[in-house]
Design a protein around this motif. Structure first.
Motif, mmCIF file in Angstrom:
data_model
loop_
_atom_site.group_PDB
_atom_site.id
_atom_site.type_symbol
_atom_site.label_atom_id
_atom_site.label_comp_id
_atom_site.label_asym_id
_atom_site.label_seq_id
_atom_site.Cartn_x
_atom_site.Cartn_y
_atom_site.Cartn_z
ATOM 1 N N HIS A 1 79.635 62.939 -10.581
ATOM 2 C CA HIS A 1 79.577 63.786 -11.778
ATOM 3 C C HIS A 1 78.974 65.135 -11.415
ATOM 4 C CE1 HIS A 1 79.180 64.563 -16.091
ATOM 5 N NE2 HIS A 1 78.005 65.083 -15.810
ATOM 6 N N VAL A 2 79.519 66.198 -11.982
ATOM 7 C CA VAL A 2 78.928 67.531 -11.834
ATOM 8 C C VAL A 2 79.015 68.243 -13.180
ATOM 9 C CG1 VAL A 2 81.060 68.582 -10.987
ATOM 10 C CG2 VAL A 2 78.917 69.690 -10.496
ATOM 11 N N LYS A 3 77.935 68.927 -13.533
ATOM 12 C CA LYS A 3 77.871 69.705 -14.772
ATOM 13 C C LYS A 3 77.283 71.062 -14.405
ATOM 14 C CE LYS A 3 76.180 69.284 -19.510
ATOM 15 N NZ LYS A 3 75.411 68.449 -20.454
ATOM 16 N N ALA A 4 77.958 72.155 -14.800
ATOM 17 C CA ALA A 4 77.526 73.461 -14.315
ATOM 18 C C ALA A 4 77.734 74.572 -15.329
ATOM 19 C CB ALA A 4 78.309 73.801 -13.045
ATOM 20 N N ILE A 5 76.803 75.539 -15.293
ATOM 21 C CA ILE A 5 76.929 76.754 -16.093
ATOM 22 C C ILE A 5 76.654 77.951 -15.192
ATOM 23 C CG2 ILE A 5 76.253 75.702 -18.273
ATOM 24 C CD1 ILE A 5 73.516 77.257 -17.824
ATOM 25 N N GLN A 6 77.178 79.073 -15.600
ATOM 26 C CA GLN A 6 76.830 80.320 -14.923
ATOM 27 C C GLN A 6 76.029 81.178 -15.883
ATOM 28 O OE1 GLN A 6 80.435 82.169 -13.609
ATOM 29 N NE2 GLN A 6 81.539 81.640 -15.455
ATOM 30 N N VAL B 1 71.241 72.471 -18.682
ATOM 31 C CA VAL B 1 72.516 73.015 -18.231
ATOM 32 C C VAL B 1 73.415 73.364 -19.416
ATOM 33 C CG1 VAL B 1 74.594 72.497 -16.880
ATOM 34 C CG2 VAL B 1 72.378 71.888 -16.000
ATOM 35 N N ASP B 2 73.076 72.885 -20.605
ATOM 36 C CA ASP B 2 73.898 73.176 -21.780
ATOM 37 C C ASP B 2 73.777 74.630 -22.249
ATOM 38 O OD1 ASP B 2 74.996 70.637 -22.036
ATOM 39 O OD2 ASP B 2 73.258 69.919 -23.142
ATOM 40 N N ASP B 3 72.783 75.368 -21.791
ATOM 41 C CA ASP B 3 72.523 76.719 -22.269
ATOM 42 C C ASP B 3 73.113 77.764 -21.322
ATOM 43 O OD1 ASP B 3 71.516 78.845 -23.697
ATOM 44 O OD2 ASP B 3 69.583 78.776 -22.677
ATOM 45 N N GLY B 4 74.389 78.126 -21.517
ATOM 46 C CA GLY B 4 75.045 79.113 -20.670
ATOM 47 C C GLY B 4 76.557 79.018 -20.789
ATOM 48 N N THR B 5 77.261 79.767 -19.947
ATOM 49 C CA THR B 5 78.722 79.753 -19.919
ATOM 50 C C THR B 5 79.201 78.686 -18.949
ATOM 51 O OG1 THR B 5 78.727 82.127 -20.328
ATOM 52 C CG2 THR B 5 80.759 81.161 -19.464
ATOM 53 N N PRO B 6 80.036 77.750 -19.388
ATOM 54 C CA PRO B 6 80.512 76.705 -18.481
ATOM 55 C C PRO B 6 81.192 77.312 -17.243
ATOM 56 C CG PRO B 6 81.112 76.179 -20.731
ATOM 57 C CD PRO B 6 80.587 77.593 -20.733
ATOM 58 N N ALA B 7 80.893 76.755 -16.099
ATOM 59 C CA ALA B 7 81.470 77.231 -14.833
ATOM 60 C C ALA B 7 82.591 76.290 -14.396
ATOM 61 C CB ALA B 7 80.386 77.278 -13.762
ATOM 62 N N PRO B 8 83.601 76.818 -13.709
ATOM 63 C CA PRO B 8 84.669 75.954 -13.205
ATOM 64 C C PRO B 8 84.128 75.019 -12.127
ATOM 65 C CG PRO B 8 84.933 78.198 -12.369
ATOM 66 C CD PRO B 8 83.800 78.224 -13.345
ATOM 67 N N CYS B 9 84.618 73.779 -12.142
ATOM 68 C CA CYS B 9 84.171 72.804 -11.147
ATOM 69 C C CYS B 9 85.351 71.947 -10.711
ATOM 70 C CB CYS B 9 83.059 71.923 -11.701
ATOM 71 S SG CYS B 9 83.517 70.982 -13.177
ATOM 72 N N ARG B 10 85.187 71.320 -9.563
ATOM 73 C CA ARG B 10 86.187 70.364 -9.105
ATOM 74 C C ARG B 10 85.537 69.401 -8.134
ATOM 75 N NH1 ARG B 10 90.625 72.514 -5.007
ATOM 76 N NH2 ARG B 10 89.290 73.250 -3.340
ATOM 77 N N ILE B 11 86.180 68.225 -8.007
ATOM 78 C CA ILE B 11 85.733 67.176 -7.099
ATOM 79 C C ILE B 11 86.880 66.864 -6.159
ATOM 80 C CG2 ILE B 11 84.924 64.784 -6.921
ATOM 81 C CD1 ILE B 11 83.813 65.103 -9.808
ATOM 82 N N GLY C 1 87.805 70.930 -13.815
ATOM 83 C CA GLY C 1 87.471 71.221 -15.192
ATOM 84 C C GLY C 1 86.625 72.470 -15.321
ATOM 85 N N THR C 2 86.114 72.672 -16.521
ATOM 86 C CA THR C 2 85.217 73.786 -16.794
ATOM 87 C C THR C 2 83.965 73.220 -17.436
ATOM 88 O OG1 THR C 2 87.093 75.273 -17.118
ATOM 89 C CG2 THR C 2 84.977 76.003 -17.984
ATOM 90 N N GLY C 3 82.858 73.370 -16.762
ATOM 91 C CA GLY C 3 81.593 72.855 -17.286
ATOM 92 C C GLY C 3 81.245 71.475 -16.789
ATOM 93 N N THR C 4 82.190 70.550 -16.829
ATOM 94 C CA THR C 4 81.926 69.169 -16.418
ATOM 95 C C THR C 4 83.122 68.593 -15.681
ATOM 96 O OG1 THR C 4 80.546 68.827 -18.372
ATOM 97 C CG2 THR C 4 81.314 66.864 -17.245
ATOM 98 N N CYS C 5 82.844 67.899 -14.590
ATOM 99 C CA CYS C 5 83.876 67.150 -13.857
ATOM 100 C C CYS C 5 83.314 65.775 -13.521
ATOM 101 C CB CYS C 5 84.230 67.839 -12.538
ATOM 102 S SG CYS C 5 85.102 69.394 -12.734
#
Length: 126
Positions: A75-80, A97-107, A117-121
């Motif tokens: 699992h990865v969850k990310a914001i910029q 991590v919920d406070d920001g702009t979701p960042a693109p992610c991939r596994i 995805g964007t924000g969560t993968c």
């Protein structure tokens, strides 16, 4: 002719190495500026606070229970957040991590993209 073909086939099979008992898992987060990332590869939740883009790689060996049951979740969850002050101490967990702009992610597993995805993968290894 049959003997030569059989010998060639046997040589080809003998030269093959067994498949590794692990899966090479890479999580990637895109974006610009700074970001907060929480991720789970092989164990507890980890965090990253710093420059984007960012990635992490780990070899994961499934337990017998994971192979026979529900698998192993990555699992990865990310914001910029370009305005992050990296010099200021900050507590980081999956709630912040919920406070920001979701960042693109991939596994990727063994070099093949399995989730994007964007924000969560999330992906379950089997």
């Amino acid at each position: 002719m049959r003997i030569a073909l059989a010998a060639l086939l046997l040589a080809a099979v003998a030269g093959c190495s067994p498949a590794p008992d692990y899966q090479l898992v890479r999580v990637e987060v895109g974006g610009e500026g700074s970001g907060f990332v929480t991720y789970v590869l092989d164990g507890d939740e980890e965090t990253h606070m710093g420059d984007l883009p960012w990635s992490e790689v780990e070899r994961i060996t499934l337990t017998d229970e994971e192979k026979d049951g529900a698998g192993h979740e990555v699992h990865v969850k990310a914001i910029q957040r370009p305005e992050i002050d990296l010099a200021r101490p900050t507590t980081l967990n999956s709630d912040t991590v919920d406070d920001g702009t979701p960042a693109p992610c991939r596994i990727l597993v063994d070099g093949k993209e399995v989730a994007k995805g964007t924000g969560t993968c999330t992906y379950t290894l089997r």
